[in-house]
Design a protein around this motif. Structure first.
Motif: not given
Lengths: 499, 533
Positions: B313-341
């Motif tokens: 739950x905590x880690x997927x929260x990061x994914x959603x935070x990255x997507x919600x940031x609506x920045x390229x780096x945040x979204x890219x981070x979310x994409x990577x975090x999905x794989x990481x998780x």
């Protein structure tokens, strides 16, 4: 009155089951009926032959595209659709009842005869807009069913259920008759589509009598589809009847009532603008009530047959939503839904026979662990239940999809939301069926009983179940073929609804 | 072979299901054969997916493989059978095909009953997941999205723990509730758009009043958020995870949850850019709550598996935070975090499963001093733990860093506060993971007769090491050279976000986003004229 050969060919699908129905009692006269298996075999063979021949003539009509219309009969595509629908249901019922009645130890030829009369009545009911023919059809298919519900006389609750069904059914039939009389009194014609024109031309559309007449007619249909508040007979009647008969009633009665309504509603009621709008509103309100009540009550049932009864009530609700949307696409959706519903409900009731659950032993407890013992049946059960719940990729999803889509398109978003919420609730009780089959080990009691009893053999019922599962899956993957080739053509060419 | 050349994705998606149905038809007695066949089949699918997907260069539109055909209309809206792999789903597809055979191998002996059916369910699930990942038509996506529930339901319900029936029903109905309401929104939009093509839908959506767009977005978002799961819609997850058999947990964490995040980036945000902007901040707030709350709840768990579930739950929260940031780096981070998780939590569940198979308990208190008895196991567990915490040079660090960076520069009025709070989640992550690690693996050996440690007789065998090694390699690879895994999504993500940001005034923004150069991982493609897909 002489009929041309092509008219005979169109009439044969109705006559053949009736002929079979007349022949079978002659064989049943034999006092050895109960002991001699070959007599029973001949009776069942005759019944099966009658429906198969009827099916053959119907598909022949369908293939040639002929839509003969003579006397009060309209053997158009819609009637042919309905005929095929009914004879398929009847054939499945006959096959299942061979196994079921042998399990119950109560094999009587009369049941077949009644069933076949009912088949003829159903075809008649959907093949006419003439009130007298309609009423004749209605009674011809209802009265045998009253008797069929109470057919296993050895069980007292069977007679009780039959009586209940008969009494409420008789009231509904008289309401239907009264409605027709009122419309006739206003318009002077017995043909309902013509009556609509006359009433409109004379400016009587707002006449209270027209409204009452239309409402009473509608009541007759709603009783047959077991819409709330005319549903009370359903659980008792289903519980009392033999499983295949309950399946037949749930599928065929509901199906033909909807198909007949499809013939009457857009052509006769809707043109009476004010009345049509009011009837539409009534259907909308009752659909909501049906969905809510049917689904919530189904949740708390412990008997599978009662659960399926309430489930069949709730499915009437979804189908009524198709009438609320009222577009040709929604009507096509209703017809498609009925085809899938035929397969999944006949399949679900067939499972009870295939699992060898007799008498009152039809609770969820009795199903425990059976899915693993009979994997093929278990697989089919999963297909039926998921399809009834409307989970893709099963056929049931597409029926709901078409109806909900049209609801949303016509601006009934609230009803669509209610519909999906009802589906959500329904998923729970359908899952209970699967929970019992797969997720629970058989109870110790059941294991002990099973070791005492011989292994259940229900090859015919099992085969029908597999056929039904195949139809449901086909509905999920070849839905376009069923819709375009079958349901849509019945509407387009039969009623001329979509151009 | 021509059919295969024309329909590679159809083959990839449906081959597992076909194999699954075949295995289902095998008699029970041949369960072991079914397991072997299933594993080999899944492995073949993995190899094929690697060679086909990494072997094709993306075309001008960014598509690596694509199929499109008209499917049916059902008296009304056309549905296209459209499948494609592009930069957004490339690695998620590979993650799926990778995790399935790996999990089968990792849980080889965990199950004793009805192995054949289990493997069949697993393969059906793979079809559902792959189908949902590659679907480019929302109707097709919906079909796979729903169909996926069925095998997972049986996996939890039949082979799960003591509370499996409750957990399976809850999982099924919870997810279904979101997707049914989403279906209504989908139908509404499809009626407006005249089809289920996302591009058409985006056009139709932009013509709708903003309030309607908002409601539709919420319907989409809730369905996806349940799958993620985003606080407060996460309550099905602990039950499902704890009750599911190891293989089910791995796939649930590894792939199923990702589909929620993927749904946002693939459908919800591109179709409703304005509404997504509007609701980005509430989503970010919920994500921050999820991060902190998930971590806090994980801290007090006594069951290792439940701890890992809440850490999800905590880690997927990061994914959603990255997507919600609506920045390229945040979204890219979310994409990577999905794989990481997928990798880290999948590995954790596998490890917990290996421990459980030996000790038949997962309670932290039942262990202690495991390091002495199972040194190899302990080493693997430590590496995965560190990756889950987000130690630099492991995969977890890069993803979380980008997400926090993206949140910091997102331009939300409270963006920096969110970033700070979320950072505390990283800290708490270290607390609960290391504390658990300490209690289970270190300290004096638990000599109690009934304890879990007492029942540990063997360390990891060759098969289990073979399962863990690729995961560890990936953990390091993704930590050291993340570019391999995010290069593909760079262009589509940039295009998507630029398309959103350029024309629309941002309702919640006090000052324009500070667009910092996103770390040194790749140059940003600044094509300002690029319109989102």
């Amino acid at each position: 009155m002489s009929l041309t050969p092509s008219q005979w060919a169109a009439l044969l699908p109705l006559l053949l089951p009736a002929l079979g129905a007349c022949l079978i009692p002659l064989m049943a006269l034999d006092k050895d009926q109960a002991s001699a298996k070959w007599i029973r075999g001949v009776m069942y063979g005759t019944a099966l032959l009658a429906v198969v021949a009827s099916f053959w003539y119907l598909t022949d009509l369908w293939r040639t595209g002929a839509q003969p219309s003579f006397f009060q009969l309209r053997m158009d595509r819609l009637a042919q659709f309905s005929g095929i629908f009914v004879v398929v249901a009847a054939a499945l019922t006959i096959l299942q009842s061979w196994d079921h009645f042998h399990q119950e130890g109560w094999v009587k030829g009369e049941t077949l005869s009644l069933l076949l009369f009912s088949v003829t009545g159903m075809m008649l009911f959907t093949a006419s807009t003439h009130f007298v023919t309609l009423f004749l059809g209605l009674e011809l298919f209802s009265i045998p069913l009253y008797a069929l519900v109470g057919t296993v006389r050895a069980r007292p609750e069977s007679a009780e259920g039959g009586m209940k069904y008969f009494l409420t059914g008789a009231v509904a039939s008289s309401c239907f008759l009264m409605g027709g009389v009122l419309i006739y009194g206003l318009s002077g014609t017995l043909d309902l589509s013509a009556a609509a024109g006359v009433i409109k031309a004379q400016g009587l559309a707002l006449d209270p009598l027209a409204l009452t007449g239309a409402a009473l007619l509608l009541l007759g249909f709603l009783f047959k589809v077991s819409a709330v508040p005319f549903h009370q007979w359903t659980p008792d009647a289903y519980e009392a009847s033999p499983h295949p008969i309950a399946g037949f009633m749930s599928v065929a009665t509901k199906g033909v009532a909807f198909i007949a309504l499809l013939r009457i509603f857009p052509s006769s009621l809707a043109p009476l603008t004010a009345v049509g709008v009011k009837m539409q509103a009534v259907v909308a309100v009752l659909a909501v009530a049906t969905l809510v009540l049917g689904n919530l009550t189904a949740l708390v049932q412990s008997n599978v047959k009662r659960m399926l009864a309430y489930s069949s009530i709730s499915h009437a609700g979804y189908l009524m939503l198709g009438f609320v949307a009222g577009t040709p696409a929604a009507h096509t959706g209703v017809l498609f839904y009925l085809v899938i519903y035929l397969a999944m409900n006949m399949g679900a009731f067939g499972l009870l026979t295939a699992f060898g659950l007799v008498g009152e032993k039809t609770t969820f407890e009795d199903l425990r662990g059976l899915g693993w013992k009979r994997p093929a049946m278990g697989f089919a059960a999963a297909v039926f239940m998921l399809s009834l719940a409307g989970i893709p990729p099963m056929g049931g999803f597409y029926g709901k999809y078409m109806i909900f889509r049209e609801l949303v398109a016509t601006g009934h978003v609230g009803m669509a939301i209610l519909g999906v919420l009802a589906s959500l609730v329904s998923a729970y009780y359908y899952l209970r069926f699967l929970v019992a089959l797969f997720l629970q080990a058989p109870s110790a009691e059941a294991e002990r009983l099973a070791s005492d009893r011989p292994v259940v053999h229900a090859p015919l019922a099992g085969a029908t179940v597999l056929v039904c599962a195949a139809i449901v899956l086909a509905g999920g993957f070849l839905q376009f073929a069923l819709v375009d080739g079958f349901a849509k053509r019945a509407l387009v060419e039969g009623l001329g609804l979509i151009r | 072979m021509t059919w295969l050349n024309l329909h590679p994705l159809t083959f990839l998606v449906f081959a597992p299901a076909l194999l699954g149905f075949l295995l289902m038809a095998l008699p029970h007695a041949l369960g072991k054969l079914a397991r072997m066949l299933g594993f080999l089949g899944a492995l073949a699918i993995f190899v094929l997916s690697l060679s086909w997907l990494l072997g094709h260069a993306p075309d001008a539109g960014g598509l690596i493989l694509a199929e499109r055909a008209s499917w049916f209309t059902l008296v009304g809206l056309p549905v296209d059978y459209a499948l494609a792999v592009d930069g957004l789903n490339l690695w998620l597809v590979i993650l799926t095909t990778f995790l399935v055979p790996l999990t089968m191998l990792g849980t080889w002996n965990s199950l004793k009953d009805r192995i054949g059916t289990f493997v069949a369910m697993f393969l059906l699930l793979e079809t559902g997941m792959l189908g949902a990942l590659v679907a480019q038509d929302l109707f097709v996506f919906y079909l796979f999205w729903e169909a996926m529930l069925i095998p997972m339901y049986f996996m939890i319900g039949v082979w799960g723990g003591d509370e499996r029936r409750y957990a399976a029903n809850k999982f099924f109905l919870y997810t279904l509730s979101g997707s049914l309401l989403w279906l209504v929104a989908l139908l509404y939009l499809a009626n407006k758009a005249g089809g289920f093509n996302p591009a058409l839908m985006a056009q139709a959506a932009s013509a709708l009043p903003f309030s309607v767009q908002g409601w539709l977005f919420i319907a989409f978002a809730v369905a996806f958020a349940i799958k993620v799961p985003l606080f407060p819609l996460h309550t099905w997850l602990p039950d499902a995870h704890v009750q599911a058999p190891t293989a089910g947990s791995v796939i649930l964490a590894g792939v199923l949850l990702k589909l929620g995040g993927y749904g946002f980036i693939r459908f919800a945000i591109p179709i409703f850019p304005q509404a997504a902007m509007h609701y980005a901040q509430p989503i970010a707030l919920l994500s921050v709550i999820a991060i902190v709350y998930g971590a806090l709840v994980a801290m007090v768990q006594r069951d290792i598996k439940k701890l890992v579930a809440y850490s999800s739950v905590s880690h997927m929260g990061f994914v959603m935070l990255g997507l919600a940031s609506m920045t390229v780096i945040g979204t890219q981070g979310a994409m990577l975090q999905m794989l990481n998780h997928g990798i880290s939590t999948g590995a954790l569940f596998l490890l917990v499963g290996m421990l459980y198979d030996r000790a038949h308990t997962r309670m932290i208190a039942d262990f202690g001093g495991v390091a002495v008895k199972m040194p190899i196991f302990t080493t693997f567990f430590l590496i995965v733990t560190l990756s889950s915490i987000g130690l630099p040079l492991t995969n977890g660090f890069v993803g979380e860093f980008w997400i926090l960076n993206g949140t910091f520069v997102s331009g939300f009025p409270w963006g920096r506060l969110y970033a700070c709070l979320a950072t505390s989640g990283v800290l708490l992550g270290a607390v609960y993971m290391l504390w658990m690690f300490m209690r289970v693996f270190w300290g004096p050996e638990n000599k109690d007769e009934d304890s879990g440690t007492h029942h540990l007789h063997t360390d990891l065998n060759a098969r289990e090491i073979a399962v863990m090694l690729p995961l560890v390699v990936l953990i390091v690879w993704m930590g050291v050279h993340p570019k391999t895994f995010v290069a593909a999504s760079e262009a589509p993500v940039t295009a998507l976000l630029q398309g959103i940001k350029a024309p629309a005034p941002r309702p919640f923004v006090l000052k324009p986003a500070v667009h910092e150069a996103p770390a040194a991982h790749a140059p940003e493609a600044p094509a300002a004229h690029e319109v989102h897909r």
